[in-house]
Motif scaffolding. Structure first.
Motif, PDB file in Angstrom:
ATOM      1  N   ALA A  57      12.461 -32.252  25.265  1.00  0.00           N
ATOM      2  CA  ALA A  57      13.689 -33.023  25.049  1.00  0.00           C
ATOM      3  C   ALA A  57      13.470 -34.510  25.294  1.00  0.00           C
ATOM      4  O   ALA A  57      14.132 -35.352  24.693  1.00  0.00           O
ATOM      5  CB  ALA A  57      14.801 -32.504  25.951  1.00  0.00           C
ATOM      6  N   LEU A  58      12.544 -34.856  26.174  1.00  0.00           N
ATOM      7  CA  LEU A  58      12.253 -36.257  26.471  1.00  0.00           C
ATOM      8  C   LEU A  58      11.280 -36.810  25.442  1.00  0.00           C
ATOM      9  O   LEU A  58      10.199 -36.260  25.234  1.00  0.00           O
ATOM     10  CB  LEU A  58      11.662 -36.389  27.876  1.00  0.00           C
ATOM     11  N   GLN A  59      11.669 -37.905  24.807  1.00  0.00           N
ATOM     12  CA  GLN A  59      10.862 -38.496  23.748  1.00  0.00           C
ATOM     13  C   GLN A  59      10.820 -40.021  23.880  1.00  0.00           C
ATOM     14  O   GLN A  59      11.698 -40.636  24.493  1.00  0.00           O
ATOM     15  CB  GLN A  59      11.443 -38.132  22.379  1.00  0.00           C
ATOM     16  N   VAL A  60       9.791 -40.614  23.270  1.00  0.00           N
ATOM     17  CA  VAL A  60       9.666 -42.076  23.234  1.00  0.00           C
ATOM     18  C   VAL A  60      10.812 -42.685  22.444  1.00  0.00           C
ATOM     19  O   VAL A  60      11.347 -43.740  22.788  1.00  0.00           O
ATOM     20  CB  VAL A  60       8.313 -42.476  22.620  1.00  0.00           C
ATOM     21  N   SER A  61      11.194 -42.018  21.352  1.00  0.00           N
ATOM     22  CA  SER A  61      12.318 -42.458  20.537  1.00  0.00           C
ATOM     23  C   SER A  61      13.265 -41.282  20.340  1.00  0.00           C
ATOM     24  O   SER A  61      12.811 -40.166  20.061  1.00  0.00           O
ATOM     25  CB  SER A  61      11.848 -42.964  19.171  1.00  0.00           C
ATOM     26  N   PRO A  62      14.577 -41.506  20.455  1.00  0.00           N
ATOM     27  CA  PRO A  62      15.520 -40.404  20.271  1.00  0.00           C
ATOM     28  C   PRO A  62      15.815 -40.131  18.800  1.00  0.00           C
ATOM     29  O   PRO A  62      16.522 -39.184  18.468  1.00  0.00           O
ATOM     30  CB  PRO A  62      16.778 -40.916  20.970  1.00  0.00           C
ATOM     31  N   HIS A  66      23.826 -44.729  13.414  1.00  0.00           N
ATOM     32  CA  HIS A  66      25.086 -44.362  14.048  1.00  0.00           C
ATOM     33  C   HIS A  66      24.977 -43.205  15.044  1.00  0.00           C
ATOM     34  O   HIS A  66      25.998 -42.648  15.457  1.00  0.00           O
ATOM     35  CB  HIS A  66      26.124 -44.056  12.982  1.00  0.00           C
ATOM     36  N   LEU A  67      23.760 -42.841  15.424  1.00  0.00           N
ATOM     37  CA  LEU A  67      23.570 -41.852  16.479  1.00  0.00           C
ATOM     38  C   LEU A  67      23.290 -42.573  17.799  1.00  0.00           C
ATOM     39  O   LEU A  67      22.546 -43.552  17.832  1.00  0.00           O
ATOM     40  CB  LEU A  67      22.422 -40.904  16.152  1.00  0.00           C
ATOM     41  N   HIS A  68      23.874 -42.053  18.878  1.00  0.00           N
ATOM     42  CA  HIS A  68      23.747 -42.688  20.180  1.00  0.00           C
ATOM     43  C   HIS A  68      23.073 -41.733  21.159  1.00  0.00           C
ATOM     44  O   HIS A  68      23.466 -40.574  21.266  1.00  0.00           O
ATOM     45  CB  HIS A  68      25.123 -43.100  20.700  1.00  0.00           C
ATOM     46  N   ALA A  69      22.081 -42.240  21.868  1.00  0.00           N
ATOM     47  CA  ALA A  69      21.250 -41.399  22.732  1.00  0.00           C
ATOM     48  C   ALA A  69      21.568 -41.604  24.212  1.00  0.00           C
ATOM     49  O   ALA A  69      22.246 -42.552  24.605  1.00  0.00           O
ATOM     50  CB  ALA A  69      19.777 -41.701  22.478  1.00  0.00           C
ATOM     51  N   PHE A  70      21.042 -40.692  25.028  1.00  0.00           N
ATOM     52  CA  PHE A  70      21.035 -40.836  26.484  1.00  0.00           C
ATOM     53  C   PHE A  70      19.669 -41.384  26.883  1.00  0.00           C
ATOM     54  O   PHE A  70      18.637 -40.831  26.491  1.00  0.00           O
ATOM     55  CB  PHE A  70      21.257 -39.486  27.164  1.00  0.00           C
ATOM     56  N   ALA A  71      19.669 -42.460  27.648  1.00  0.00           N
ATOM     57  CA  ALA A  71      18.422 -43.108  28.049  1.00  0.00           C
ATOM     58  C   ALA A  71      18.086 -42.784  29.507  1.00  0.00           C
ATOM     59  O   ALA A  71      18.969 -42.590  30.339  1.00  0.00           O
ATOM     60  CB  ALA A  71      18.530 -44.616  27.877  1.00  0.00           C
ATOM     61  N   THR A  72      16.785 -42.720  29.796  1.00  0.00           N
ATOM     62  CA  THR A  72      16.330 -42.498  31.164  1.00  0.00           C
ATOM     63  C   THR A  72      14.984 -43.201  31.351  1.00  0.00           C
ATOM     64  O   THR A  72      14.560 -43.975  30.493  1.00  0.00           O
ATOM     65  CB  THR A  72      16.232 -40.991  31.471  1.00  0.00           C
ATOM     66  N   HIS A 101      18.121 -27.624  22.494  1.00  0.00           N
ATOM     67  CA  HIS A 101      19.244 -28.341  23.073  1.00  0.00           C
ATOM     68  C   HIS A 101      19.028 -29.822  22.754  1.00  0.00           C
ATOM     69  O   HIS A 101      17.967 -30.379  23.024  1.00  0.00           O
ATOM     70  CB  HIS A 101      19.299 -28.129  24.584  1.00  0.00           C
ATOM     71  N   VAL A 102      20.031 -30.450  22.156  1.00  0.00           N
ATOM     72  CA  VAL A 102      19.935 -31.860  21.792  1.00  0.00           C
ATOM     73  C   VAL A 102      21.105 -32.613  22.411  1.00  0.00           C
ATOM     74  O   VAL A 102      22.107 -32.018  22.821  1.00  0.00           O
ATOM     75  CB  VAL A 102      19.893 -32.052  20.260  1.00  0.00           C
ATOM     76  N   TYR A 103      20.980 -33.943  22.455  1.00  0.00           N
ATOM     77  CA  TYR A 103      21.901 -34.755  23.245  1.00  0.00           C
ATOM     78  C   TYR A 103      22.355 -35.964  22.440  1.00  0.00           C
ATOM     79  O   TYR A 103      21.527 -36.728  21.941  1.00  0.00           O
ATOM     80  CB  TYR A 103      21.203 -35.201  24.537  1.00  0.00           C
ATOM     81  N   ARG A 104      23.668 -36.121  22.334  1.00  0.00           N
ATOM     82  CA  ARG A 104      24.218 -37.259  21.596  1.00  0.00           C
ATOM     83  C   ARG A 104      25.364 -37.864  22.393  1.00  0.00           C
ATOM     84  O   ARG A 104      26.323 -37.187  22.728  1.00  0.00           O
ATOM     85  CB  ARG A 104      24.669 -36.824  20.191  1.00  0.00           C
ATOM     86  N   ASN A 105      25.223 -39.137  22.673  1.00  0.00           N
ATOM     87  CA  ASN A 105      26.221 -39.857  23.448  1.00  0.00           C
ATOM     88  C   ASN A 105      27.388 -40.262  22.547  1.00  0.00           C
ATOM     89  O   ASN A 105      27.270 -40.249  21.321  1.00  0.00           O
ATOM     90  CB  ASN A 105      25.575 -41.101  24.075  1.00  0.00           C
ATOM     91  N   ARG A 106      28.506 -40.603  23.167  1.00  0.00           N
ATOM     92  CA  ARG A 106      29.712 -41.019  22.435  1.00  0.00           C
ATOM     93  C   ARG A 106      30.246 -39.907  21.523  1.00  0.00           C
ATOM     94  O   ARG A 106      30.886 -40.190  20.524  1.00  0.00           O
ATOM     95  CB  ARG A 106      29.453 -42.273  21.589  1.00  0.00           C
ATOM     96  N   GLU A 107      29.960 -38.661  21.839  1.00  0.00           N
ATOM     97  CA  GLU A 107      30.435 -37.560  20.998  1.00  0.00           C
ATOM     98  C   GLU A 107      31.105 -36.499  21.870  1.00  0.00           C
ATOM     99  O   GLU A 107      30.468 -35.908  22.733  1.00  0.00           O
ATOM    100  CB  GLU A 107      29.287 -36.926  20.201  1.00  0.00           C
ATOM    101  N   ARG A 108      32.397 -36.301  21.630  1.00  0.00           N
ATOM    102  CA  ARG A 108      33.108 -35.224  22.322  1.00  0.00           C
ATOM    103  C   ARG A 108      34.399 -34.937  21.575  1.00  0.00           C
ATOM    104  O   ARG A 108      35.145 -35.851  21.228  1.00  0.00           O
ATOM    105  CB  ARG A 108      33.429 -35.603  23.764  1.00  0.00           C
ATOM    106  N   GLY A 109      34.654 -33.671  21.291  1.00  0.00           N
ATOM    107  CA  GLY A 109      35.859 -33.291  20.562  1.00  0.00           C
ATOM    108  C   GLY A 109      35.788 -31.833  20.185  1.00  0.00           C
ATOM    109  O   GLY A 109      34.944 -31.081  20.684  1.00  0.00           O
ATOM    110  N   ALA A 110      36.667 -31.422  19.280  1.00  0.00           N
ATOM    111  CA  ALA A 110      36.712 -30.020  18.891  1.00  0.00           C
ATOM    112  C   ALA A 110      35.405 -29.556  18.274  1.00  0.00           C
ATOM    113  O   ALA A 110      34.991 -28.409  18.459  1.00  0.00           O
ATOM    114  CB  ALA A 110      37.866 -29.789  17.914  1.00  0.00           C
ATOM    115  N   LEU A 111      34.723 -30.456  17.550  1.00  0.00           N
ATOM    116  CA  LEU A 111      33.478 -30.106  16.869  1.00  0.00           C
ATOM    117  C   LEU A 111      32.252 -30.807  17.448  1.00  0.00           C
ATOM    118  O   LEU A 111      31.141 -30.620  16.952  1.00  0.00           O
ATOM    119  CB  LEU A 111      33.588 -30.458  15.376  1.00  0.00           C
TER     120      LEU A 111
END
Length: 350
Positions: free
Chosen positions: A46-51, A56-62, A100-110
């Motif tokens: 799941a951890l990558q150099v580039s997400p 228009h996709l937003h990632a979680f950074a660490t 399992h993938v991760y996208r920030n700024r995304e939450r709702g019914a879908l």
């Protein structure tokens, strides 16, 4: 402060449990589906150099901390795509991955910040083959949970019917009365004023600072997507090249690319490509995507040079990403994505 998620209480869990059991059954059936077709299931980091490098996709950074105290920026991937393509370059021919993938700024019914993506790749096979896979998978998911139809928002789709194949240009003409290809040159460049004029004529809003891509997305969201996948699934095919950064151009028309999306009940389920394997062209497209990201959001993500190096030795292939949780929702009749997640992410409220 964290919102106290009620999913673990006995009564809420009892309501959700039929959906979750359906999820497990569909996942098991899909694993058999791919195994019977000589796919190898792979597991990617799941951890990558580039997400990923979509504007228009937003990632979680660490950060990764070295033993010497050095710091390396890393991201939770928005898709296992880069790693999967590296495996195709390494010699695998048919692979499938539940990631399992991760996208920030995304939450709702879908939408959910963490969800499961099912991706599969076929080396040296056309992307039309993926269309047949999609039709079979829709039927299998419904059959596994004894569903006669896929359901969302009170609308239905027959998972056993042959999907409709519709080009993006045909959809713009049918549902919005717009000649999309009239705003795209043979080299793939776009004419913002041409599309804006067509949208005004169709009674659609055009803002002064909208670029061609903004206008395209508005028509797609407001006029096209609400009409797709009712009665039977829709395969929306041949996206403009500028909207298909990871896909190769279509042989019959250089203005469009080998990209399709699968819709059922107005819900986007999957995104597929005839994969681009030209590393120089891929770098150019990533740079354009990051320019757009910087313009709109004031940030960019690094480009994975290791991925581009692998792309140079990758054979022709087709690949697809399917939102597994959404498929489960439609097959089981769930109304929200968190109903089909065993342990949803806690929601933060002000």
């Amino acid at each position: 402060m964290p919102h106290a998620s009620p999913w673990w209480t006995r009564d809420v869990h009892a309501d959700r449990r039929p959906f979750l059991i359906g999820r497990n059954r569909i996942q098991s059936a899909l694993r058999r589906f791919f195994d019977e077709r000589d796919f190898i299931e792979v597991d990617t980091a799941a951890l990558q150099v580039s997400p990923g490098n979509e504007a228009h996709l937003h990632a979680f950074a660490t950060q990764a901390l070295g033993l010497d105290g050095s710091v390396q920026p890393l991201y939770l991937h928005t898709s296992p795509e880069f790693a999967c393509k590296k495996l195709i370059a390494a010699g695998e021919r048919r692979i499938a991955c539940f990631a399992h993938v991760y996208r920030n700024r995304e939450r709702g019914a879908l939408h959910h910040p963490e969800f499961t993506m099912l991706e599969w790749y076929r080396a040296e096979e056309s992307y039309e083959t993926l269309m047949r896979d999609c039709a079979e998978i829709l039927a299998l998911a419904a059959e596994t949970v004894a569903a006669r139809s896929l359901i969302y928002g009170g609308r239905e789709c027959d998972p056993f019917a042959e999907p409709e194949r519709l080009s993006v240009a045909e959809a713009f003409s049918r549902f919005a009365g717009i000649d999309l290809l009239g705003s795209i040159a043979k080299d793939g460049s776009t004419d913002r004023e041409n599309l804006a004029a067509a949208m005004r004529k169709a009674g659609l809003r055009v803002a002064r600072d909208d670029g061609w891509a903004d206008l395209f997305s508005r028509v797609l969201v407001e006029k096209i997507e609400p009409n797709l996948g009712f009665g039977r699934a829709t395969i929306l095919d041949e996206y403009p090249v500028s909207e298909a950064a990871l896909a190769r151009r279509a042989a019959r028309d250089p203005r469009v690319a080998e990209r399709f999306e699968l819709y059922a009940c107005g819900v986007e389920l999957a995104n597929a490509f005839g994969e681009l394997t030209d590393a120089a062209e891929q770098r150019r497209r990533f740079a354009l995507e990051m320019e757009e990201k910087a313009r709109v959001y004031g940030e960019t993500y690094p480009i994975d040079d290791d991925f581009l190096a692998a792309l140079s030795s990758m054979p022709e292939a087709s690949g697809i990403a399917l939102g597994f949780d959404r498929l489960v929702m439609l097959a089981t009749g769930a109304s929200r994505i968190d109903q089909v997640l065993w342990a949803p992410v806690a929601e933060v409220t002000p």
